[in-house]
Enzyme design. Sequence first.
Site, PDB file in Angstrom:
ATOM      1  N   TYR A 228      -0.629  -7.384   3.501  1.00  0.00           N
ATOM      2  CA  TYR A 228       0.057  -8.306   4.400  1.00  0.00           C
ATOM      3  C   TYR A 228      -0.916  -9.056   5.314  1.00  0.00           C
ATOM      4  O   TYR A 228      -0.611 -10.140   5.784  1.00  0.00           O
ATOM      5  CB  TYR A 228       1.055  -7.553   5.277  1.00  0.00           C
TER       6      TYR A 228
ATOM      7  N   LYS B 286      -1.898   4.637  -4.923  1.00  0.00           N
ATOM      8  CA  LYS B 286      -2.148   4.279  -6.318  1.00  0.00           C
ATOM      9  C   LYS B 286      -3.619   4.602  -6.581  1.00  0.00           C
ATOM     10  O   LYS B 286      -4.437   3.731  -6.933  1.00  0.00           O
ATOM     11  CB  LYS B 286      -1.801   2.793  -6.549  1.00  0.00           C
TER      12      LYS B 286
ATOM     13  N   ASP C 276       4.222   4.627  -8.429  1.00  0.00           N
ATOM     14  CA  ASP C 276       5.189   4.409  -9.506  1.00  0.00           C
ATOM     15  C   ASP C 276       6.021   5.665  -9.739  1.00  0.00           C
ATOM     16  O   ASP C 276       7.244   5.595  -9.927  1.00  0.00           O
ATOM     17  CB  ASP C 276       4.492   3.929 -10.802  1.00  0.00           C
TER      18      ASP C 276
ATOM     19  N   ASP D  93       7.108  -1.140   2.049  1.00  0.00           N
ATOM     20  CA  ASP D  93       8.124  -2.198   2.019  1.00  0.00           C
ATOM     21  C   ASP D  93       9.052  -1.991   0.825  1.00  0.00           C
ATOM     22  O   ASP D  93      10.274  -2.006   0.941  1.00  0.00           O
ATOM     23  CB  ASP D  93       7.433  -3.567   1.930  1.00  0.00           C
TER      24      ASP D  93
ATOM     25  N   ASP E  94      13.195  -0.138   0.728  1.00  0.00           N
ATOM     26  CA  ASP E  94      14.412  -0.786   0.207  1.00  0.00           C
ATOM     27  C   ASP E  94      15.089   0.121  -0.815  1.00  0.00           C
ATOM     28  O   ASP E  94      16.309   0.263  -0.839  1.00  0.00           O
ATOM     29  CB  ASP E  94      14.090  -2.128  -0.475  1.00  0.00           C
TER      30      ASP E  94
END
Length: 366
Positions: free
Chosen positions: A146, A195, A227, A251, A255
């Site tokens: 970001y 990751k 993942d 982020d 959700d």
Amino acid sequence: MKHKIVLIPGDGIGPEIVGEAKKVLDHVCQKYGHEFQYEEVLLGGASIDVHGVPLTDEAMATAKSADAVLMGSIGGDAATSPWYRLEPSKRPEAGLLRIRKGLNLFANLRPAYLYSQLKDACPLRPDIIGEGFDMLIMRELTGGLYFGERKTYEENGIRAAMDTLVYNEEEIRRIAVKGFQIARKRRNKVTSVDKANVLDSSRLWRKVVEEVAADYPDVELEHMLVDNCAMQLVRDPGQFDVILTENMFGDILSDEASMVTGSIGMLSSASLNETRFGLYEPSHGSAPDIAGQDKANPIATILSAAMMLRYSLDLDAEADAVEQAVEKVLEEGYRTGDIMSDGCTCVGTREMGDLIAKAIWGGGSH
Ligand code: IPM
Ligand code: MG
């Protein structure tokens, strides 16, 4: 007690849901004898319309001077809103990122809890839901993709774009410390999500998290690839307590986590720095398609106000009262459209706010 609170209604459904949260806070003040002084500031599209920029220096200074900030949501429909014809650094989201960075709000707490009353709204099978789940996503909020350098350019006539993902050990350490501290107040488990099989930034993340973990031997630490985490959230959400992760992964995963609780309209959030100050906002967006129609679910914003009472104003009993009021209204079968199920009573934004405000008076007094 007197407190100064800055309200940022923002765009879309923002003004409606902040209005309901303020209504609930007014009742809290009356019942418990507090005085909150409010000041409103513009952010996002609302600020672009008036000032031409998504956040002014004055708005930032006003937010800084408060004990806490309560925000609705910002942004519009990217396909139709004129805000998205501006260059990216002048769009609504840039204002939100600037205020997060400017106030050093590096720790974003997003609790995802399945209310027993909302089991029917949960899209998962009953055998997966089991006894329910209660997790907290601790998202790093002021670093990573970001805030890294980015550019769009052309090389030999071919268009290209670049975003960079940078973390230093200090940024990782301070969010990890917050993650372990909060795990101690919950069920003593941290799942650090990265990751590390591909990214250098994730390999550093893992190392620093392990160093921090050494100071918290009573907290169980596991590492999980992002993942796999996305998959585990719908396979067995009950396994998670604190999920500790970087900005972009947080982020996306928040959700997903919110949807398994029934609706993104239920998920609150707190963005904190090293002081008691915080910015509180629902994790959902501005839903321009239902703005101004009395359809939005105000609960995520009301629960964000409860987090504000708890973390910034140190008013635990009052925060409990708000959370219990929400639960009582759900127990009585009232639902906004997004969490509606058979046999329940569908209400609009304002009525939901009224019901919760009234339920504040239900419990014992302070
Ligand atoms: C969130 C939102 C923001 C983010 C957007 C509006 C910039 O999706 O708070 O999760 O990506 O952080
Ligand atoms: Mg998001």
